[in-house]
Design a protein around this motif. Structure first.
Motif, PDB file in Angstrom:
ATOM      1  N   HIS A 107       3.713  19.230  17.999  1.00  0.00           N
ATOM      2  CA  HIS A 107       3.702  18.951  19.447  1.00  0.00           C
ATOM      3  C   HIS A 107       2.283  19.247  20.220  1.00  0.00           C
ATOM      4  O   HIS A 107       2.355  19.177  21.360  1.00  0.00           O
ATOM      5  CB  HIS A 107       4.735  19.780  19.960  1.00  0.00           C
ATOM      6  N   SER A 108       1.258  19.465  19.574  1.00  0.00           N
ATOM      7  CA  SER A 108       0.023  19.716  20.237  1.00  0.00           C
ATOM      8  C   SER A 108      -1.074  19.093  19.923  1.00  0.00           C
ATOM      9  O   SER A 108      -2.271  19.414  20.483  1.00  0.00           O
ATOM     10  CB  SER A 108      -0.277  21.274  19.866  1.00  0.00           C
ATOM     11  N   SER A 109      -1.074  17.953  19.274  1.00  0.00           N
ATOM     12  CA  SER A 109      -1.941  16.933  18.927  1.00  0.00           C
ATOM     13  C   SER A 109      -2.300  15.979  20.087  1.00  0.00           C
ATOM     14  O   SER A 109      -1.995  14.692  19.806  1.00  0.00           O
ATOM     15  CB  SER A 109      -1.899  16.368  17.577  1.00  0.00           C
TER      16      SER A 109
ATOM     17  N   SER B  64       0.825  -1.228   0.062  1.00  0.00           N
ATOM     18  CA  SER B  64       0.119   0.026   0.106  1.00  0.00           C
ATOM     19  C   SER B  64       0.999   1.462  -0.082  1.00  0.00           C
ATOM     20  O   SER B  64       1.972   1.184   0.522  1.00  0.00           O
ATOM     21  CB  SER B  64      -0.896  -0.087   1.286  1.00  0.00           C
ATOM     22  N   ARG B  65       0.384   2.472  -0.656  1.00  0.00           N
ATOM     23  CA  ARG B  65       1.173   3.645  -0.632  1.00  0.00           C
ATOM     24  C   ARG B  65       1.696   4.037   0.743  1.00  0.00           C
ATOM     25  O   ARG B  65       0.679   3.887   1.601  1.00  0.00           O
ATOM     26  CB  ARG B  65       0.384   4.530  -1.610  1.00  0.00           C
ATOM     27  N   PRO B  66       2.665   4.671   0.937  1.00  0.00           N
ATOM     28  CA  PRO B  66       3.178   5.124   2.087  1.00  0.00           C
ATOM     29  C   PRO B  66       1.962   6.534   2.633  1.00  0.00           C
ATOM     30  O   PRO B  66       1.669   6.916   1.897  1.00  0.00           O
ATOM     31  CB  PRO B  66       4.689   5.628   1.953  1.00  0.00           C
ATOM     32  N   VAL B  67       1.943   6.445   3.957  1.00  0.00           N
ATOM     33  CA  VAL B  67       0.946   7.342   4.480  1.00  0.00           C
ATOM     34  C   VAL B  67       1.542   8.341   5.233  1.00  0.00           C
ATOM     35  O   VAL B  67       2.626   7.886   6.214  1.00  0.00           O
ATOM     36  CB  VAL B  67      -0.236   6.858   5.018  1.00  0.00           C
ATOM     37  N   VAL B  68       1.375   9.441   5.284  1.00  0.00           N
ATOM     38  CA  VAL B  68       1.946  10.686   5.913  1.00  0.00           C
ATOM     39  C   VAL B  68       0.809  11.269   6.721  1.00  0.00           C
ATOM     40  O   VAL B  68      -0.024  11.743   6.246  1.00  0.00           O
ATOM     41  CB  VAL B  68       2.745  11.756   5.216  1.00  0.00           C
ATOM     42  N   ILE B  69       1.121  11.334   8.249  1.00  0.00           N
ATOM     43  CA  ILE B  69       0.014  11.926   9.083  1.00  0.00           C
ATOM     44  C   ILE B  69       0.575  13.430   9.519  1.00  0.00           C
ATOM     45  O   ILE B  69       1.530  13.234  10.172  1.00  0.00           O
ATOM     46  CB  ILE B  69      -0.366  11.017  10.175  1.00  0.00           C
ATOM     47  N   GLY B  70       0.051  14.325   8.896  1.00  0.00           N
ATOM     48  CA  GLY B  70       0.490  15.895   9.504  1.00  0.00           C
ATOM     49  C   GLY B  70       1.055  16.403   8.342  1.00  0.00           C
ATOM     50  O   GLY B  70       1.881  15.937   7.507  1.00  0.00           O
ATOM     51  N   PHE B  71       0.664  17.917   8.007  1.00  0.00           N
ATOM     52  CA  PHE B  71       1.336  18.622   7.070  1.00  0.00           C
ATOM     53  C   PHE B  71       2.097  19.533   7.615  1.00  0.00           C
ATOM     54  O   PHE B  71       1.894  20.959   6.892  1.00  0.00           O
ATOM     55  CB  PHE B  71       0.479  18.696   5.870  1.00  0.00           C
TER      56      PHE B  71
ATOM     57  N   PRO C 206       7.514   7.489  14.207  1.00  0.00           N
ATOM     58  CA  PRO C 206       7.419   8.734  14.676  1.00  0.00           C
ATOM     59  C   PRO C 206       8.369   9.663  14.177  1.00  0.00           C
ATOM     60  O   PRO C 206       9.633   9.310  14.046  1.00  0.00           O
ATOM     61  CB  PRO C 206       7.608   8.270  16.420  1.00  0.00           C
ATOM     62  N   THR C 207       7.903  10.798  13.755  1.00  0.00           N
ATOM     63  CA  THR C 207       8.751  11.732  12.984  1.00  0.00           C
ATOM     64  C   THR C 207       8.554  13.338  13.575  1.00  0.00           C
ATOM     65  O   THR C 207       7.490  13.661  13.858  1.00  0.00           O
ATOM     66  CB  THR C 207       8.180  11.724  11.559  1.00  0.00           C
ATOM     67  N   GLY C 208       9.485  14.170  13.619  1.00  0.00           N
ATOM     68  CA  GLY C 208       9.834  15.566  13.647  1.00  0.00           C
ATOM     69  C   GLY C 208       9.438  16.030  15.163  1.00  0.00           C
ATOM     70  O   GLY C 208       9.786  15.112  16.106  1.00  0.00           O
ATOM     71  N   GLU C 209       8.817  17.045  15.454  1.00  0.00           N
ATOM     72  CA  GLU C 209       8.878  17.758  16.659  1.00  0.00           C
ATOM     73  C   GLU C 209       7.813  16.915  17.407  1.00  0.00           C
ATOM     74  O   GLU C 209       7.900  16.821  18.746  1.00  0.00           O
ATOM     75  CB  GLU C 209       8.605  19.092  16.462  1.00  0.00           C
ATOM     76  N   GLY C 210       6.834  16.621  16.798  1.00  0.00           N
ATOM     77  CA  GLY C 210       5.709  15.979  17.931  1.00  0.00           C
ATOM     78  C   GLY C 210       6.010  14.595  18.268  1.00  0.00           C
ATOM     79  O   GLY C 210       5.644  14.066  19.439  1.00  0.00           O
TER      80      GLY C 210
ATOM     81  N   ASN D  82      -9.861  21.489  15.164  1.00  0.00           N
ATOM     82  CA  ASN D  82      -9.209  20.673  14.144  1.00  0.00           C
ATOM     83  C   ASN D  82      -8.432  21.838  13.282  1.00  0.00           C
ATOM     84  O   ASN D  82      -7.331  21.206  12.606  1.00  0.00           O
ATOM     85  CB  ASN D  82     -10.204  19.683  13.325  1.00  0.00           C
ATOM     86  N   SER D  83      -8.725  22.875  13.239  1.00  0.00           N
ATOM     87  CA  SER D  83      -7.984  23.890  12.292  1.00  0.00           C
ATOM     88  C   SER D  83      -7.730  24.951  13.213  1.00  0.00           C
ATOM     89  O   SER D  83      -8.789  25.908  13.495  1.00  0.00           O
ATOM     90  CB  SER D  83      -8.767  23.935  11.185  1.00  0.00           C
ATOM     91  N   ASN D  84      -6.547  25.359  13.458  1.00  0.00           N
ATOM     92  CA  ASN D  84      -6.232  26.615  14.458  1.00  0.00           C
ATOM     93  C   ASN D  84      -4.481  26.872  14.421  1.00  0.00           C
ATOM     94  O   ASN D  84      -4.277  26.412  13.360  1.00  0.00           O
ATOM     95  CB  ASN D  84      -6.564  26.196  15.805  1.00  0.00           C
ATOM     96  N   VAL D  85      -4.001  27.735  15.217  1.00  0.00           N
ATOM     97  CA  VAL D  85      -2.827  27.867  15.131  1.00  0.00           C
ATOM     98  C   VAL D  85      -1.654  26.788  15.411  1.00  0.00           C
ATOM     99  O   VAL D  85      -0.728  26.621  14.312  1.00  0.00           O
ATOM    100  CB  VAL D  85      -2.286  29.058  16.178  1.00  0.00           C
TER     101      VAL D  85
END
Length: 532
Positions: A261-263, A97-104, A500-504, A150-153
């Protein structure tokens, strides 16, 4: 091949057009013999306020480069051979299956871009809106206090960095940093970010850059879905099997989790799914505002507001022996504003933001103190997150509700007095503010350490401890309160296929380091799996 020349000096009054001439003189050739010329780095030397200088590193190309360098025998002049790109070896396992990325945000964007450039056609799911609609939503929040969960700063295309200063400074040394900067420039960022000492884009320009990269990913076969929240993880025999997005199960064996870092609800879901997590130290405190003019004068003396100098910044660090805590400035925004950055109902968070011009009246920065597991009062992996929630809830109530922030003048804060009127500094925080004592919404040790820090910093920057400077509560999102441990293949220690990737995930801090981490994770996946 090129000759790299370090330490070319221009006075503040000299034009950069002189650089080429000075470079030619350094290597003892005629200016017209230079075939190509490129600025590699520019930095400001403001140690002597009455003689501010610019220091440059440049690359030039001409004939007989190696012989010129050998003849001069100068440590500031080096021969640079062209870097030979290493051959990238793709994996041989089949990706079902195609790789999936969560978060943009930065990590998700550059992981997706890397995969797309190599033909892997990633699928991106971002819980927030695209940057244009997100901007409208955020501006409505600042105006009315109406929060979209779900959509904010914090959530949406571009990540939290889309509503900040767009700082591109980093301490990591990685060749991938250059790739990140090149892609940003290619997609609309100013070319100067490639060489200035403290590069930044500004929230206004960064939004357009992010959109352009998104379109590039799509043009390469990738998909980017907004308003799409990761709600579940399904596994089998220690391997990722599928994910649930907006109630729909999607087959997935390779998942890049770049949630920022906020989810917090996603952290809770990941923990409930059995993925290993652990506590991590971070920092909390306040936003501090001064007139930008004071910072300019302190840093640049008589040259404050010189046309060649932009709004001055600062970086302050102090280790309190009395409280055994570090206090430091964070995310300093010259000529910027303080904004509401909440992502949960009934919890208040402040952040700083600058536009590219950095030409507004106030300078602001977070002024924060390190906190760690010893402060969280529990060994649960999410105890740090609950620590944040606790103080954000108090700050929300203290401000009077509707996401108005508690504020206090510096002099009153230092002397435990409630402020009653403003002085020279007009608070910029939106959606509004109320005079309160900030000690009521922060741990006592944090308050005491910040007090000591302000007095120390007042000796380093004249006016930093001014009576009528403004403190705004509270800053809690300096970095992730958790880490999701991973192995040498960048996968979760106990769930194969979960990256697990990045700041979060606790492995980056800032736009560039998060972007680089996203690239590294994408490369690991490409080295494991073959292109379909």
């Amino acid at each position: 091949m090129a000759i790299r020349i370090n330490n070319i000096i221009l006075s503040i009054e000299e034009d950069t057009a002189l650089l080429k001439k000075k470079a030619a003189k350094k290597i003892r050739i005629k200016e017209q013999d230079i075939e190509s010329f490129k600025i590699i780095k520019e930095s400001i030397d403001a140690r002597k306020k009455d003689a501010i200088k610019f220091n440059y590193c440049v690359d030039i190309k001409c004939k007989n480069e190696k012989n010129i360098v050998n003849r001069l025998n100068d440590n500031n002049i080096k021969f640079e051979e062209d870097e030979i790109a290493e051959e990238f070896i793709y994996g041989d396992e089949k990706l079902n299956s195609r790789p999936v990325v969560i978060g943009f945000g930065p990590a998700g964007i550059f992981a997706s871009l890397t995969l797309a450039k190599h033909g892997y056609k990633p699928i991106v799911f971002e819980r927030g809106e695209d940057v244009d609609n997100r901007t409208k939503t955020v501006e409505e929040f600042w105006k009315s206090g109406k929060l979209n969960l779900n959509s904010n700063v914090q959530f949406g295309e571009g990540g939290a960095g889309a509503f900040s200063d767009g700082k591109l400074t980093t301490r990591i040394k990685d060749k991938r940093c250059s790739f990140v900067l090149e892609e940003l420039v290619k997609n609309g960022a100013p070319e100067e970010i490639m060489y200035v000492g403290k590069p930044h884009v500004g929230t206004d320009i960064l939004k357009g850059v992010v959109k352009n990269i998104r379109e590039e990913i799509k043009s390469l076969g990738g998909e980017v879905h907004f308003n799409s929240k990761l709600e579940g993880i399904n596994k089998e025999n220690g391997k990722l099997k599928s994910i649930v997005v907006n109630g729909k199960e999607i087959p997935c064996e390779s998942l890049i989790v770049a949630i920022g870092h906020s989810s917090r609800d996603t952290y809770e879901m990941i923990y409930d799914s059995g993925v290993l997590m652990e506590q991590k130290a971070f920092a909390i405190g306040v936003r501090i505002e001064h007139p930008q003019e004071i910072i300019n004068e302190s840093q640049y003396g008589k040259y404050a507001n010189h046309p060649k100098l932009k709004a001055a910044d600062y970086r302050l660090v102090y280790q309190s022996k009395k409280y055994n805590r570090g206090v430091y400035s964070f995310c300093m925004c010259p000529g910027g504003v303080v904004v509401g950055a909440a992502s949960e109902e009934g919890r208040l968070v402040s952040n700083g933001m600058s536009y590219h011009a950095r030409d507004l009246d106030n300078a602001n920065s977070a002024l924060v103190v390190t906190v760690g597991p010893e402060d969280f009062k529990g060994d649960h992996p999410l105890a740090g997150m609950e620590f944040q929630r606790h103080y954000e809830s108090i700050a929300f109530k203290l401000g009077g509700g509707n996401y108005k922030a508690p504020i206090q003048l510096i002099g009153d804060f230092l002397n435990d007095r409630k402020s009653t009127k403003l002085g020279r500094v007009k608070p910029t925080y939106e959606p509004g503010y109320a005079f309160r004592e900030l000690k009521e919404c922060l741990p006592e040790v944090v308050v005491d350490t910040i007090k000591e820090g302000i007095q120390v910093f007042g000796k380093r920057i004249k006016g930093y401890d001014m009576e009528d400077g403004v403190l705004t509560g509270i800053e809690t999102r300096t970095s992730a309160p958790v880490r999701i441990p991973r192995n040498e293949s960048f996968e979760s220690l106990n769930l194969e296929g979960f990256y697990p990737t990045g700041e979060g995930a606790g492995f980056a801090g800032g736009i560039i380091s998060a972007a680089v981490d996203g690239i590294k994770v994408a490369e690991v996946i490409m080295k494991k799996y073959k292109i379909d």
